[in-house]
Design an enzyme around this catalytic site. Structure first.
Site, PDB file in Angstrom:
ATOM      1  N   SER A   1       3.993   1.833   8.582  1.00 52.20           N
ATOM      2  CA  SER A   1       3.771   0.908   7.482  1.00 52.20           C
ATOM      3  C   SER A   1       5.052   0.718   6.707  1.00 52.20           C
ATOM      4  O   SER A   1       5.720   1.696   6.371  1.00 52.20           O
ATOM      5  CB  SER A   1       2.712   1.450   6.543  1.00 52.20           C
ATOM      6  OG  SER A   1       1.468   1.066   7.019  1.00 52.20           O
TER       7      SER A   1
ATOM      8  N   ASP B   1       1.251  -7.769   2.033  1.00 52.71           N
ATOM      9  CA  ASP B   1       1.355  -6.317   1.832  1.00 52.71           C
ATOM     10  C   ASP B   1       2.825  -5.882   1.679  1.00 52.71           C
ATOM     11  O   ASP B   1       3.409  -5.293   2.577  1.00 52.71           O
ATOM     12  CB  ASP B   1       0.709  -5.608   3.033  1.00 52.71           C
ATOM     13  CG  ASP B   1       0.417  -4.151   2.738  1.00 52.71           C
ATOM     14  OD1 ASP B   1       0.941  -3.625   1.747  1.00 52.71           O
ATOM     15  OD2 ASP B   1      -0.332  -3.529   3.515  1.00 52.71           O
TER      16      ASP B   1
ATOM     17  N   HIS C   1       0.827  -1.215   0.000  1.00 51.25           N
ATOM     18  CA  HIS C   1       0.000   0.000   0.000  1.00 51.25           C
ATOM     19  C   HIS C   1       0.860   1.264   0.000  1.00 51.25           C
ATOM     20  O   HIS C   1       0.370   2.342  -0.287  1.00 51.25           O
ATOM     21  CB  HIS C   1      -1.048  -0.017   1.118  1.00 51.25           C
ATOM     22  CG  HIS C   1      -0.560   0.228   2.513  1.00 51.25           C
ATOM     23  ND1 HIS C   1      -0.217  -0.769   3.378  1.00 51.25           N
ATOM     24  CD2 HIS C   1      -0.382   1.367   3.202  1.00 51.25           C
ATOM     25  CE1 HIS C   1       0.138  -0.257   4.541  1.00 51.25           C
ATOM     26  NE2 HIS C   1       0.053   1.053   4.462  1.00 51.25           N
TER      27      HIS C   1
END
Ligand code: ASP
Length: 721
Positions: free
Chosen positions: A656, A231, A95
């Protein structure tokens, strides 16, 4: 600063509440804390070693030798990444890299859907506007910044002085070099640190799995455990001849980082020590109890309700047409991301009785103050001041929430403002026309019209009467309070409802900008937006920001008192997108009475979720085949393929893409999310409920090698089994 998607950003309202607080000493828990790497030697290393770490502080952060911090980067503007080879190979989340993948995608080459894998260096794709930032060193500069400060001085004057000093410090740290720097306040401006960076701008896309792997579970699983998302994405940093930062040039060479992470593919176990180095964006652990109450009783419920309404409207139209579904898919995701998180925050804060605990801590604080005359002088009135300011700010804070969640979300309001701004700046007509094309491509009028009607009705319901613009009188009178009829009429009369009319306006602009601006200002959407703006400028913002300044001052003093109380320095500063270290253990948790979550998931779980009928859970054929044949290579364990795991590291948005490291500093996973029951960790951390979610490094290697057939990339990694 606006942060998009799931990257760093919690939405602004907490900041707007002046959420500048600290968490009580009494409740600081073992796993809690986001520590400044430079200070771990002094305050944390022993605790970390007791918890299982087998490294020294110097192995993690040092200015004298290469260390783990040299392998950790800011990826783009809101994520973390890490170096995994001495040839510039970098790992981050899917992402985080999605924007780059999307920018190379077209209908013929849909890399987002199908994935992309460079099979040689030549196939690595350059990305304009993507950067990778290495931290070179941190230095405390509190004395330099605060020189000349006087106790209790006006925050605005103080801010000016701070900005001036920061400018000078940055200048002297960077002049004559290619380095960049920033000075950031910590502990609400009680301390300041300088961060010096080296920024690389030739960053190429190496590989990304299909979105059905990289974002498996999508909205449905967002903020949730158990999770099955791969991810991750891979990039390569390129440098000039001397290994120095350089803009894109085909002759650039892969960058040789000072340090890259070794990969530990030998597996993980419950209880293992883990740590994360990365860039958490923003937390507010030290809020005064009334601020949390305001958030729980007013701010979050209102914002959730407004978003629920918008989501319902979008969903209804998206279900009735494929075209609309595609037009609004990203917008829908954007709205639902924080909407889901906020509900988790309310749940978590209530379960933790966070307000009551804060009140207890504040009582203890008051006793500490009352026990000493000098403290009474310095901190005596603080608690009362907070109470007063938070009671004064309520209606202004509601108005600010409504601006962000009811007025600005109306797409035509935003479009009118944008056009006006660009016309006033004299932006060339071709650029304006491009913008118009882009905007109307994904605009569906019936949705925006209904949103407009519903949001204006919400303003009517929640806003103090004195803040309502005069067009509400018209709604009451002419439309007898029928917001939908009012909205229909407004959209019928606005040229912004129709792209062709806007293009005509731009033709006028081309010949006579003044005329076009005048015409635009007469449009009902422009008139209503201006009325809101004026009211905010006169009635809301001045008082709101004045109260914010007062709160800021109080929080600064409160924090100073807390630091004084905590002589052993167990208080950690709120996250501010500077590099932090957090540590914990791999652990499952008990979300509800009678339910125990395991610490890891496997490919079988992914297959159980998998279905053709629901986009979030589609599984690529190749993955089904690998699963059916149990073709996991070296990456599987006894016939299963690990996918994700959780640990009790205290993380936030911005973490992240951060590496999850083992006790030897080797890479075991990539952080990408948190669990729903623990999303309150930005405000109140609880080790029994808060978990960070990571993709297991073995799944990453398996996807690169077995799924994508890009196993050659593993040759440049150092993997231990
Ligand atoms: N998903 C977040 C990010 O993108 C991480 C988190 O909030 O835990 O940074």
């Amino acid at each position: 600063m606006i942060w998009s998607g799931k990257k760093y950003w919690i939405t602004g309202a907490f900041h707007l509440l002046g959420v500048f607080l600290f968490s009580g000493l009494a409740n600081l828990k073992a796993e809690e804390g986001m520590w400044i790497p430079m200070l771990i030697e002094k305050y944390q290393i022993e605790h970390m070693q007791e918890a299982g770490l087998r490294l020294s502080a110097e192995d993690i952060y040092s200015i004298n030798r290469d260390c783990l911090k040299d392998a950790i980067v800011i990826f783009g503007r809101g994520c973390t990444g890490e170096m995994i080879s001495d040839e510039g190979l970098l790992l981050t989340n899917h992402h985080c890299g999605e924007g780059a993948v999307q920018s190379h995608s077209s209908v013929e080459n849909d890399y987002l859907t199908n994935g992309y894998w460079a099979m040689s260096r030549e196939e690595e794709l350059p990305n304009e506007n993507l950067s990778v930032t290495y931290l070179r060193y941190i230095k405390e500069v509190t004395t330099e910044v605060t020189e000349g400060f006087i106790q209790g001085m006006d925050p605005q004057v103080r801010e000016r002085m701070v900005n001036e000093s920061m400018g000078k410090i940055i200048q002297s740290a960077t002049s004559g070099t290619h380095l960049e720097a920033v000075v950031k306040p910590f502990y609400y401006g009680n301390e300041y640190y300088l961060f010096v960076y080296e920024v690389f701008r030739d960053i190429r896309l190496v590989g990304a799995p299909p979105v059905a792997i990289g974002n498996f579970g999508a909205d449905q699983d967002n903020w949730m455990w158990p999770r099955h998302t791969g991810d991750f994405s891979l990039f390569r940093v390129y440098a000039g001849k001397e290994n120095e930062p350089a803009t894109y040039d085909p002759s650039n060479k892969p960058y040789k980082p000072r340090k890259h992470l070794e990969i530990a593919a030998g597996g993980i176990e419950e209880g293992d020590f883990t740590m994360i180095l990365g860039y958490p964006g923003s937390t507010t652990q030290y809020l005064y109890s009334d601020a949390v109450k305001l958030m729980l009783d007013k701010s979050l419920p209102l914002k959730i309700q407004l978003r629920t309404t918008r989501l319902e409207i979008m969903d209804r139209y998206m279900k009735s047409s494929d075209k609309v579904r595609i037009q609004y898919a990203t917008k829908y995701r954007g709205v639902s991301n924080a909407w889901k998180k906020w509900q988790g925050i309310i749940l978590g804060l209530n379960r933790m009785e966070a307000v009551e605990k804060k009140i207890e801590e504040e009582r203890a604080f008051q006793q500490w103050v009352d026990a000493d005359g000098e403290r009474q002088l310095k901190y005596g009135g603080l608690m009362d001041q907070f109470t007063q300011d938070y009671s004064d700010i309520v209606q202004y804070s509601v108005a600010i929430d409504l601006m962000g969640e009811a007025i600005e979300p109306v797409e035509l309001f935003r479009q009118v403002s944008r056009m006006k701004g660009m016309m006033r700046q004299g932006v060339p007509v071709e650029l304006l026309k491009n913008q118009v094309e882009r905007f109307y491509k994904d605009f569906y009028l019936p949705i925006d019209l209904e949103v407009f009607a519903a949001m204006m009705a919400a303003c009517r319901e929640h806003m103090a009467d004195s803040f309502l613009p005069s067009f509400f009188m018209e709604i009451n009178g002419k439309y007898k309070g029928d917001f939908y009829r009012f909205a229909k009429e407004t959209y019928r009369n606005s040229i912004f409802s129709d792209k062709n009319q806007v293009i005509k306006l731009l033709d006028i602009y081309h010949k006579n900008p003044e005329n076009a601006i005048k015409q635009l200002m007469k449009d009902p959407m422009s008139i209503y937006m201006d009325q809101f703006r004026e009211l905010y400028m006169v009635g809301v913002n001045p008082v709101y920001y004045q109260l914010q300044h007062e709160l800021e001052k109080s929080y600064q003093t409160y924090m100073a008192a807390l630091l004084e109380m905590s002589a052993d320095r167990l208080l950690y500063p709120d996250a501010n997108f500077s590099m932090r270290l957090t540590y914990g253990n791999i652990h499952g948790y008990r979300p509800w009475d009678g339910v125990q979550y395991q610490f890891s998931t496997t490919l079988s779980g992914l297959m159980e979720k998998g279905t053709e009928d629901f986009e979030d859970y589609r599984v690529p054929d190749k993955l089904v085949q690998l699963y059916t044949e149990k073709d996991y290579g070296r990456y599987g364990v006894e016939g299963t393929m690990p996918v994700c795991f959780i640990a009790s590291n205290h993380t936030s948005g911005g973490n992240s893409g951060s590496p999850v490291l083992d006790a030897d500093g080797r890479l075991i996973g990539i952080n990408f999310d948190r669990n729903w029951e623990g999303t309150m960790s930005d405000i109140y951390y609880d080790p029994s409920l808060c978990r960070n979610i990571a993709v297991d490094i073995r799944y990453v290697l398996f996807i690169v090698d077995k799924f994508a057939g890009a196993g050659y990339l593993l040759d440049e990694m150092k993997i231990t089994w």
